[in-house]
Scaffold this motif. Structure first.
Motif, PDB file in Angstrom:
ATOM      1  N   ARG A  78       8.921  -1.000  -9.939  1.00 11.78           N
ATOM      2  CA  ARG A  78       8.474  -1.317 -11.296  1.00 11.78           C
ATOM      3  C   ARG A  78       7.090  -1.970 -11.276  1.00 11.78           C
ATOM      4  NH1 ARG A  78      14.022  -2.587 -11.810  1.00 11.78           N
ATOM      5  NH2 ARG A  78      13.657  -4.817 -11.450  1.00 11.78           N
ATOM      6  N   PHE A  79       6.847  -2.846 -10.292  1.00 10.31           N
ATOM      7  CA  PHE A  79       5.526  -3.459 -10.162  1.00 10.31           C
ATOM      8  C   PHE A  79       4.465  -2.382  -9.970  1.00 10.31           C
ATOM      9  CE2 PHE A  79       2.045  -4.752  -7.433  1.00 10.31           C
ATOM     10  CZ  PHE A  79       1.557  -5.882  -8.067  1.00 10.31           C
ATOM     11  N   CYS A  80       4.731  -1.439  -9.067  1.00  9.55           N
ATOM     12  CA  CYS A  80       3.750  -0.392  -8.772  1.00  9.55           C
ATOM     13  C   CYS A  80       3.514   0.507  -9.979  1.00  9.55           C
ATOM     14  CB  CYS A  80       4.216   0.431  -7.578  1.00  9.55           C
ATOM     15  SG  CYS A  80       4.247  -0.487  -6.020  1.00  9.55           S
ATOM     16  N   ALA A  81       4.583   0.867 -10.693  1.00  6.40           N
ATOM     17  CA  ALA A  81       4.428   1.717 -11.871  1.00  6.40           C
ATOM     18  C   ALA A  81       3.586   1.023 -12.934  1.00  6.40           C
ATOM     19  CB  ALA A  81       5.803   2.089 -12.424  1.00  6.40           C
ATOM     20  N   THR A  82       3.822  -0.267 -13.126  1.00  5.83           N
ATOM     21  CA  THR A  82       3.037  -1.029 -14.099  1.00  5.83           C
ATOM     22  C   THR A  82       1.578  -1.132 -13.669  1.00  5.83           C
ATOM     23  OG1 THR A  82       4.976  -2.330 -14.741  1.00  5.83           O
ATOM     24  CG2 THR A  82       2.822  -3.253 -15.270  1.00  5.83           C
ATOM     25  N   GLU A 105       2.730 -10.477  -9.839  1.00 12.38           N
ATOM     26  CA  GLU A 105       3.601 -10.985  -8.780  1.00 12.38           C
ATOM     27  C   GLU A 105       4.255  -9.814  -8.058  1.00 12.38           C
ATOM     28  OE1 GLU A 105       7.713 -13.568  -8.172  1.00 12.38           O
ATOM     29  OE2 GLU A 105       6.760 -13.435 -10.145  1.00 12.38           O
ATOM     30  N   VAL A 106       4.026  -9.732  -6.759  1.00  7.39           N
ATOM     31  CA  VAL A 106       4.663  -8.687  -5.951  1.00  7.39           C
ATOM     32  C   VAL A 106       6.080  -9.149  -5.631  1.00  7.39           C
ATOM     33  CG1 VAL A 106       4.561  -7.327  -3.840  1.00  7.39           C
ATOM     34  CG2 VAL A 106       2.444  -8.065  -4.946  1.00  7.39           C
ATOM     35  N   PRO A 107       7.076  -8.456  -6.125  1.00  8.47           N
ATOM     36  CA  PRO A 107       8.449  -8.919  -5.922  1.00  8.47           C
ATOM     37  C   PRO A 107       8.925  -8.710  -4.490  1.00  8.47           C
ATOM     38  CG  PRO A 107       8.453  -6.826  -7.070  1.00  8.47           C
ATOM     39  CD  PRO A 107       7.014  -7.236  -6.948  1.00  8.47           C
ATOM     40  N   VAL A 108       9.787  -9.590  -4.061  1.00  7.99           N
ATOM     41  CA  VAL A 108      10.434  -9.444  -2.760  1.00  7.99           C
ATOM     42  C   VAL A 108      11.613  -8.498  -2.924  1.00  7.99           C
ATOM     43  CG1 VAL A 108      11.646 -10.630  -0.901  1.00  7.99           C
ATOM     44  CG2 VAL A 108       9.740 -11.751  -2.080  1.00  7.99           C
ATOM     45  N   GLU A 109      11.680  -7.482  -2.064  1.00  8.67           N
ATOM     46  CA  GLU A 109      12.763  -6.506  -2.151  1.00  8.67           C
ATOM     47  C   GLU A 109      13.366  -6.337  -0.768  1.00  8.67           C
ATOM     48  OE1 GLU A 109      13.287  -1.922  -3.719  1.00  8.67           O
ATOM     49  OE2 GLU A 109      11.855  -3.264  -4.675  1.00  8.67           O
ATOM     50  N   PRO A 110      14.391  -7.096  -0.441  1.00  9.74           N
ATOM     51  CA  PRO A 110      14.923  -7.103   0.922  1.00  9.74           C
ATOM     52  C   PRO A 110      15.592  -5.809   1.350  1.00  9.74           C
ATOM     53  CG  PRO A 110      16.272  -8.453  -0.531  1.00  9.74           C
ATOM     54  CD  PRO A 110      15.096  -8.022  -1.327  1.00  9.74           C
ATOM     55  N   ALA A 111      16.103  -5.029   0.411  1.00 13.05           N
ATOM     56  CA  ALA A 111      16.892  -3.851   0.789  1.00 13.05           C
ATOM     57  C   ALA A 111      16.045  -2.596   0.759  1.00 13.05           C
ATOM     58  CB  ALA A 111      18.099  -3.692  -0.136  1.00 13.05           C
ATOM     59  N   ALA A 129       0.828  -1.202   0.000  1.00 12.91           N
ATOM     60  CA  ALA A 129       0.000   0.000   0.000  1.00 12.91           C
ATOM     61  C   ALA A 129       0.866   1.257   0.000  1.00 12.91           C
ATOM     62  CB  ALA A 129      -0.930  -0.002   1.217  1.00 12.91           C
ATOM     63  N   CYS A 130       1.897   1.279   0.840  1.00 14.06           N
ATOM     64  CA  CYS A 130       2.806   2.435   0.872  1.00 14.06           C
ATOM     65  C   CYS A 130       3.543   2.594  -0.443  1.00 14.06           C
ATOM     66  CB  CYS A 130       3.803   2.277   2.020  1.00 14.06           C
ATOM     67  SG  CYS A 130       3.103   2.524   3.661  1.00 14.06           S
ATOM     68  N   ALA A 131       4.008   1.487  -1.012  1.00 13.26           N
ATOM     69  CA  ALA A 131       4.736   1.555  -2.276  1.00 13.26           C
ATOM     70  C   ALA A 131       3.849   2.083  -3.398  1.00 13.26           C
ATOM     71  CB  ALA A 131       5.281   0.168  -2.630  1.00 13.26           C
ATOM     72  N   LEU A 132       2.591   1.659  -3.437  1.00 10.16           N
ATOM     73  CA  LEU A 132       1.668   2.158  -4.456  1.00 10.16           C
ATOM     74  C   LEU A 132       1.441   3.657  -4.293  1.00 10.16           C
ATOM     75  CD1 LEU A 132      -0.984  -0.712  -4.501  1.00 10.16           C
ATOM     76  CD2 LEU A 132       0.543  -0.086  -6.383  1.00 10.16           C
ATOM     77  N   ALA A 133       1.244   4.103  -3.057  1.00  8.29           N
ATOM     78  CA  ALA A 133       1.003   5.528  -2.822  1.00  8.29           C
ATOM     79  C   ALA A 133       2.233   6.358  -3.166  1.00  8.29           C
ATOM     80  CB  ALA A 133       0.606   5.742  -1.363  1.00  8.29           C
TER      81      ALA A 133
END
Length: 368
Positions: A351-355, A324-330, A149-153
């Motif tokens: 990139r997922f959110c932009a798409t 697919e929501v990618p895992v982003e550890p960093a 949700a935060c990443a999308l916003a």
């Protein structure tokens, strides 16, 4: 009481804010209309006699004509946004007079006061298309719904859209914390607990903390863990009237307040880790959401259990696949403190959110 004149439907108000025009010589009616304008946050232009047809009559976004003045406006140029206001519920002639002046609506006071306040407030705010409103909910605990949700916003704001992030989960720890703004000045949910009726969209936006170019409505660290359903309805309606995008982080439990939030969504993403127990838990959540949400999609997060992939998870749940929501550890800043998800615009999550936004905005007709 309100009514619509069938031959001339009311238009949607759009564009910059403007001043409503009042035409009446009835002192008592004028007092009432001025009071309703004040409640809606608008300062009207008032004409006791016939207005200047080439100026204020055509330029005003909304014209409120007292029934006493209808006979003087029969020769006025036809325009939309005219409301004939009266008091006599038993006067059938009011409909004939409304047709003669080209009114969109007939309104009787006091019954129609709330409708009229809302209409005047729309004019004062310059309302256009409502915001594209997206809900995010986890299929199970720890699914990563709040992070998404935060990443999308953050991504929406980075693209230049007016963006509001709403934390609808009082037990989630606070999205302002996730964004690094727990001490930022601004109102939180408990301040809106007494809200009823209409909340001003502009006032709401200005009252909230501004973090990473977006506004955030989160919870404080007090004991309040719920607000009435009426307050949720009023606040989210105000947020949507401002256009752009609204992202709502939702809990898995459903109560009256959450149901109000769900009812205002354009679409919802169910975040599901690709493991059998998570899919089983998500199935129950999907059943509950599906009774309210018109467009529910699944976003699958790896790593994948043996025999599962994103398409298989979507098939098991019977939902369309959002991706697919990618895992982003960093997700860390240079100083080692948690950073806002997708804040840099780089990496697989960004990139997922932009798409996602690119596709969703195309489906709904572009930015709002």
């Amino acid at each position: 009481m309100t009514g619509t004149v069938a031959h001339d439907p009311s238009p949607a108000t759009a564009g910059p804010p403007g001043r409503p025009l009042i035409v009446t010589e009835d002192a008592d009616l004028l007092d009432d209309l001025l009071r309703l304008c004040a409640a809606a946050g608008a300062t009207p232009e008032v004409h006791h006699g016939a207005p200047d047809y080439g100026g204020g009559w055509e330029a005003a976004p909304l014209v409120l004509v007292g029934d006493d003045a209808a006979h003087r406006l029969r020769g006025a140029a036809r325009r939309r946004g005219v409301v004939l206001v009266g008091r006599d519920q038993d006067d059938s002639g009011v409909w004939r007079r409304a047709v003669q002046i080209g009114a969109d609506h007939v309104l009787m006071l006091p019954d129609g006061e709330q409708w009229l306040v809302d209409r005047i407030a729309d004019v004062a705010e310059g309302v256009g298309r409502p915001a594209l409103t997206v809900g995010v909910v986890g299929g199970r605990g720890g699914a990563g719904a709040s992070t998404l949700a935060c990443a999308l916003a953050v991504t929406s704001a980075r693209e230049g859209l007016r963006t509001l992030l709403v934390d609808a989960d009082p037990l989630g720890g606070g999205l302002d914390v996730l964004l690094g703004g727990e001490s930022a000045e601004g109102l939180r949910w408990p301040a809106f607990a007494a809200s009823r009726g209409r909340v001003g969209g502009g006032a709401l936006e200005e009252s909230l903390p501004r973090l990473h170019s977006l506004r955030v409505l989160s919870w404080d660290r007090g004991d309040c863990v719920s607000v009435p359903a009426q307050a949720v309805r009023a606040v989210l309606a105000a947020a949507r009237r401002r256009g752009g995008t609204v992202v709502v982080d939702l809990p898995r439990r459903l109560d009256d307040g959450v149901a109000e939030a769900l009812a205002q969504l354009d679409l919802a993403l169910l975040v599901v880790p690709a493991e059998l127990r998570a899919v089983a838990a998500a199935g129950r959540v999907a059943s509950a959401l599906g009774m309210v949400v018109r467009d529910l999609r699944v976003a699958v997060r790896g790593p994948y259990a043996p025999g599962l992939d994103d398409r298989e998870v979507a098939r098991l749940l019977g939902l369309p696949l959002a991706g697919e929501v990618p895992v982003e550890p960093a997700l860390e800043r240079a100083h080692g403190t948690p950073g806002p998800p997708a804040a840099t615009g780089r990496g697989p999550l960004a990139r997922f959110c932009a798409t996602f936004w690119e596709q969703a905005l195309v489906e709904t007709g572009g930015p709002r």
